[in-house]
Design an enzyme around this catalytic site. Structure first.
Site, PDB file in Angstrom:
ATOM      1  CE1 TYR A  77      -2.871  51.988   7.725  1.00 24.77           C
ATOM      2  CE2 TYR A  77      -1.426  53.468   6.510  1.00 24.77           C
ATOM      3  CZ  TYR A  77      -2.198  52.318   6.564  1.00 24.77           C
ATOM      4  OH  TYR A  77      -2.294  51.510   5.477  1.00 24.77           O
ATOM      5  CD  GLN A 114      -7.608  46.606   5.469  1.00 22.52           C
ATOM      6  OE1 GLN A 114      -8.290  47.502   4.945  1.00 22.52           O
ATOM      7  NE2 GLN A 114      -6.693  45.937   4.784  1.00 22.52           N
ATOM      8  CG  ASN A 149      -4.352  54.301   0.688  1.00 24.78           C
ATOM      9  OD1 ASN A 149      -5.206  54.468   1.557  1.00 24.78           O
ATOM     10  ND2 ASN A 149      -4.036  53.113   0.212  1.00 24.78           N
ATOM     11  CB  SER A 178       4.491  67.021   0.023  1.00 22.32           C
ATOM     12  OG  SER A 178       5.391  67.680   0.869  1.00 22.32           O
ATOM     13  CD  GLN A 230       8.578  68.734  -0.176  1.00 24.50           C
ATOM     14  OE1 GLN A 230       7.447  68.347   0.100  1.00 24.50           O
ATOM     15  NE2 GLN A 230       9.644  68.266   0.445  1.00 24.50           N
ATOM     16  CG  HIS A 286       7.104  63.699  -1.158  1.00 27.03           C
ATOM     17  ND1 HIS A 286       7.291  62.597  -0.386  1.00 27.03           N
ATOM     18  CD2 HIS A 286       7.815  64.686  -0.569  1.00 27.03           C
ATOM     19  CE1 HIS A 286       8.093  62.891   0.635  1.00 27.03           C
ATOM     20  NE2 HIS A 286       8.425  64.157   0.543  1.00 27.03           N
ATOM     21  CD  GLU A 325       3.724  69.528   3.835  1.00 23.35           C
ATOM     22  OE1 GLU A 325       3.758  69.483   2.584  1.00 23.35           O
ATOM     23  OE2 GLU A 325       3.740  68.501   4.551  1.00 23.35           O
ATOM     24  CG  HIS A 326       7.806  71.644   3.614  1.00 18.84           C
ATOM     25  ND1 HIS A 326       7.098  70.740   2.841  1.00 18.84           N
ATOM     26  CD2 HIS A 326       8.140  70.991   4.753  1.00 18.84           C
ATOM     27  CE1 HIS A 326       6.998  69.591   3.496  1.00 18.84           C
ATOM     28  NE2 HIS A 326       7.618  69.709   4.651  1.00 18.84           N
ATOM     29  CG  ASP A 365      11.180  65.981   4.632  1.00 18.08           C
ATOM     30  OD1 ASP A 365      10.260  66.643   5.147  1.00 18.08           O
ATOM     31  OD2 ASP A 365      11.334  65.862   3.400  1.00 18.08           O
ATOM     32  CD  GLU A 394     -26.945  82.580  29.334  1.00 19.57           C
ATOM     33  OE1 GLU A 394     -26.890  81.341  29.484  1.00 19.57           O
ATOM     34  OE2 GLU A 394     -25.985  83.256  28.912  1.00 19.57           O
ATOM     35  CG  HIS A 441     -28.255  76.520  34.747  1.00 15.35           C
ATOM     36  ND1 HIS A 441     -29.117  75.700  34.073  1.00 15.35           N
ATOM     37  CD2 HIS A 441     -27.020  76.290  34.194  1.00 15.35           C
ATOM     38  CE1 HIS A 441     -28.454  75.017  33.158  1.00 15.35           C
ATOM     39  NE2 HIS A 441     -27.183  75.350  33.205  1.00 15.35           N
TER      40      HIS A 441
END
Lengths: 427, 427
Positions: free
Chosen positions: A121, A183, A206, A229, A251, A254, A319-320, A353, A407, A412
Site C-alpha cells: 500500500y 477498499q 491512514n 514517527s 520528525q 511528519h 523508532e529512530h 529515510d 501426554e 500418537h
C-alpha cells in the site's frame, strides 16, 4: 520547547491509535462491499473518496513510461541510486536453509522460500512517497517474491503521482492499481476481477488502512501497524544545537502526533536547542504540523549522568535514535532497544529515510523492544523437514511412544509403533 | 472415512475460531481486573476456574526438584534427549548481524539481539504437555532471552503436573507460576506484584487464552494464534494402509476440529485406509474425539495424477504434510507450502511432535503460505545502524535533500543541509 530534568519517572510510552467504533464499522462495511461486489465497489469508493472517475484500475506500462520520460532526470538518478543502496543493504538479509544429518541416516532441515505474492500500500493524495515504494518493494524483490502488487489512491484526475510511477518504473513493477483506503486492502486480501489476492500486505496508511489491515490479518499476513514517527537524540556539548534542532524538526513535520525528544547532560545545549527549534520552526512550510508535534509530543530531558541517558533511551525504545556525542560509537553499543541508530554528526535521520540503504519502515510505540525494521525476513517463510531412517525409527520409537503416552495421546504412540506391526520394510 | 475424487474445486481452507462476543467481553473484563487488582485477581480467578485455593503463585525450586525425584527415570531421560535434539536443531537458527563498509568511510549494519523477556503459556488440567514447554522455551533460550517465564493453570490441589515441572527442571526454568487462562496472559502482558511483565508471549491455549493474546498484542508481542491441528498425507501403493491410518488418527485424536486428509492416486489404498481408520478408531482412548474429527474434517481424495496431488497439497498448505511415496524426497522438493514435511515411511508425524528436534508449533489454517514454525527468529529483534562519514555526507547530501523535497518534506531536507550551515567539523 519544554526542558525537564530527567527522572526515573520518565514514561513516554505511547499509545497506538485504535480508531473509533464508527471508523471500524465503516471499514468492515467497505471490506464486505469489496468481497461482494469486487471491482464495482473499488470504482464506487474511488468516486466517493478520491473524487476520481476511473475507467480502469490497472496502471498501464505506458503511463509508467510516460511519467519516467517527463521526470527530472536528476531526481530519476537520485531515486535509482537510493534503490541501489537499499537493495545492497537488504541483500545482507538473504537467508539460507540448513540441514543436519545424523549418523543413523536421519536428517532435519529448514527450507527457506519466498512467499508467492505481496501487496504494497502506498499512500496518495498530497503526500505521495516514492521512498515508501522503494522501502517496501525492494525487500520483497530481494526475498524473491514472485508477484508484487502496488496499490495507491489516485488524485481527482484519476492519476497517480509521477514520483510513485517513477519508483515503479525503476523497480520494474508490473502490477500497479489505482485504489486506496480500506477498499484497497480488501482487494489485496480477497481479490476482485482485476486484482488477484496476495499472501501478505505491507505499507503505511491512514487510520482506515490500518484498521483494514488488522481486519484482514490472519486471512493474509500483514506487516506491523506503524504509529506516528518518533526520534530521540542523545547529544553532548560537542554537538551543534542548530543541527540537533533541525533533526528534531525533521520528525516533527511528519505528523502532529510525531514525537521528538532530546536527551542530554548539558543544560546549555538543552537551552540552545530549545531556542533553535523555535526559530527554525518559523519558516517551515509544514510549520503548523511541526509546531503541534513539538508542543504536544516534544521534550528535552536533562540527565544527571551518562548512565541515565542510556537508560532513558532504552526505556523509550524509539523508532529512530541519533547519537551525537564524542563517544557516539561506544554509546551505540549500550543501546539495547531502538528501531534504527544513527551514529555521529553526519548521520542525520533523513539519510536513513531516503538513501543509506537501511529500511525506513521501523517499529514505533516502544515496540523496538520486540520488533524490527521491515526486511527480507518478512517476505520469506520456513518449512521444517524431518526424515527418519529405518534405523533412526528403530532406535527411538519406544522413547517417542512413551512421551506420547505421558501426554495421554495414545494414537500418537500407536502411529509411531505401527511401523512394527508387520514384517517387511520400505525405505 | 469419506472418499472423494480430487477435483479443482478442492477448497479445504479452514476458518479460525473467532470466539463469541460474550467470550471476548469476558476476556476484556478479566484483563482489566488483573491490571487493576494484580495478584488478588489471579488468586480469585484461580479459585473460580481452577477450583484451587492457592497460597502462592510462584512454584518453588523445591517443588520442581521433588517432581524430578519422583519422576520415572526413563521418561526423564527421554525428555532430556528430546530437549537435546530440539536444542541442536534450533541452534541452526542463530542469526548473525552484518555490516557493510563503504569506501567513503560510511557503513550500514544490522545488529541482532535477543528480546529481554518472554512468557510461555502451558495449558494445564487434563492435557498437560511437557513437550510444549520444550518447544516454546528452547528457541527462546537459544536466542539468548534473559528472562523466561512459564505460566500454567494448577489442578484443584494447587499443583502443576509433574511432566510440566520436570520439563522446567530439565530446562532450568527459574520463574514458573500457577496461573492460567486469560488472567495469566494479562499478568504476563501488564505485570502484577508477583509477575513482572514480559516483552513477548508465546504458547498454545484455549479460546480464552487465544482471545487474550489478541487483546494484548501490540502492548507486547505474541506468537501466532494457532488453530486446530492438521495433517495431510500423500501416499502411493508403496505405503501401508494401517500406517497411513494410524498417522491420520494421531492428528484426529487432538481435537474434534482437527483435520486429517489423505491424498492419493490409488483407489485401492484409499479404500484400505478408510477401512483401517474405522477399525483402529474402535479401541482408542480418545475415540470420541478422533471419530468426530474424522467424520467432520477428515477426507480421502483420489487424484487423477501426480500433478494434481502436489497442487492439492500446496493449496491446503497443511500444518503437517507426510509423504509416503516411492519418490518421497523428490516430491518434497515440489511442495511450496507446508508447516513441516515428513519424508518417508519412518517419519511418522509424532516423531516431529516429540523428538526429531524441529518445532511442533506450526502454522495452521493454510497460513503456511506466509507463516513459519516457532523459531529462534521469534525471540530476537534487529536494529539497523547507519553511520555516515563527513565525506559520505558531502557527496550525497544534495541528493538526499532533493529526494526529501520531492516528497514535500522541507525540514528533512534542511536537517541534512544543516551540517553545511557553519564552518568547522566534527567527526
Amino acid at each position: 520547547m519544554n526542558i525537564q530534568r530527567l527522572t526515573d519517572e520518565l514514561s513516554i510510552r505511547r499509545q497506538l491509535a485504535d480508531g473509533t467504533e464508527q471508523q471500524l464499522q465503516a471499514v468492515k462495511e467497505i471490506i464486505q462491499a469489496v468481497r461482494t461486489e469486487g471491482d464495482a465497489a473499488l470504482y464506487r469508493f474511488s468516486k466517493k473518496w478520491d473524487k476520481a472517475e476511473l475507467t480502469a484500475l490497472k496502471v498501464t506500462q505506458e503511463e509508467i513510461q510516460q511519467a519516467a520520460e517527463r521526470f527530472d532526470p536528476q531526481l530519476l538518478a537520485d531515486l535509482t541510486e537510493a534503490a541501489d543502496n537499499i537493495r545492497s543493504y537488504h541483500e545482507g538479509q538473504q537467508q539460507q536453509g540448513y540441514r543436519q544429518d545424523r549418523a543413523d541416516g536421519s536428517y532435519v532441515a529448514q527450507r527457506v522460500t519466498a512467499i508467492e505474492s505481496a501487496g504494497l500500500y502506498v499512500p496518495g493524495g498530497t503526500a505521495a512517497y516514492p521512498s515508501s515504494v522503494l522501502m517496501n518493494v525492494i525487500p520483497a524483490q530481494v526475498a524473491g517474491v514472485g508477484r508484487i502488487v502496488v496499490v495507491s489512491p489516485p488524485d481527482s484526475e484519476g492519476n497517480l503521482s509521477d514520483g510513485v510511477l517513477v519508483a515503479a518504473h525503476i523497480l520494474g513493477i508490473e502490477e500497479l492499481y489505482k485504489t486506496g483506503g480500506a477498499q484497497a486492502i480488501a482487494a489485496l486480501a480477497y481479490g476482485t476481477e482485476s486484482i488477484q489476492p496476495v499472501d501478505k500486505i505491507t505499507g503505511p496508511g491512514n487510520i482506515f488502512v490500518a484498521l483494514a489491515k488488522r481486519e484482514v490479518n490472519g486471512d493474509v499476513a500483514i506487516d506491523m501497524i506503524a504509529g506516528p514517527s518518533e526520534i530521540a537524540i542523545i547529544a553532548d556539548d560537542s554537538a551543534y544545537a542548530d543541527e540537533v534542532a533541525a533533526d528534531l524538526l525533521s520528525q516533527a513535520e511528519h505528523d502532529p502526533l510525531a514525537s521528538a525528544v532530546l536527551l542530554t547532560e548539558s543544560r546549555e545545549l538543552a537551552e540552545q536547542v530549545a531556542a533553535q527549534v523555535e526559530s527554525q520552526l518559523k519558516n517551515l512550510p509544514r510549520e503548523a504540523i511541526a509546531a503541534a508535534s513539538i508542543r504536544d509530543h516534544g521534550a528535552i530531558y536533562v540527565a544527571n549522568n551518562r548512565t541515565d541517558l542510556i537508560k532513558a533511551a532504552n526505556q523509550l525504545a524509539p523508532e529512530h535514535l541519533e547519537i551525537m556525542t564524542e563517544d557516539a560509537e561506544a554509546m551505540a553499543q549500550e543501546i539495547d532497544h531502538a528501531g534504527a541508530i544513527f551514529i555521529g554528526r553526519y548521520s542525520s535521520e533523513p539519510v536513513g529515510d531516503y538513501f543509506a540503504g537501511t529500511n525506513h519502515v521501523l517499529p514505533t510505540n516502544s515496540t523496538a523492544r520486540f520488533s524490527s525494521a521491515l526486511s527480507v525476513y518478512d517476505f520469506v517463510k520456513r518449512t521444517s523437514i524431518v526424515h527418519y531412517s529405518e534405523q533412526a525409527w528403530r532406535e527411538n520409537q519406544e522413547k517417542i511412544a512413551r512421551l506420547a503416552r505421558l501426554e495421554g495421546l495414545e494414537a500418537h504412540a500407536r502411529a509411531v509403533e505401527s511401523r512394527a506391526w508387520k514384517k517387511g520394510s520400505q525405505s
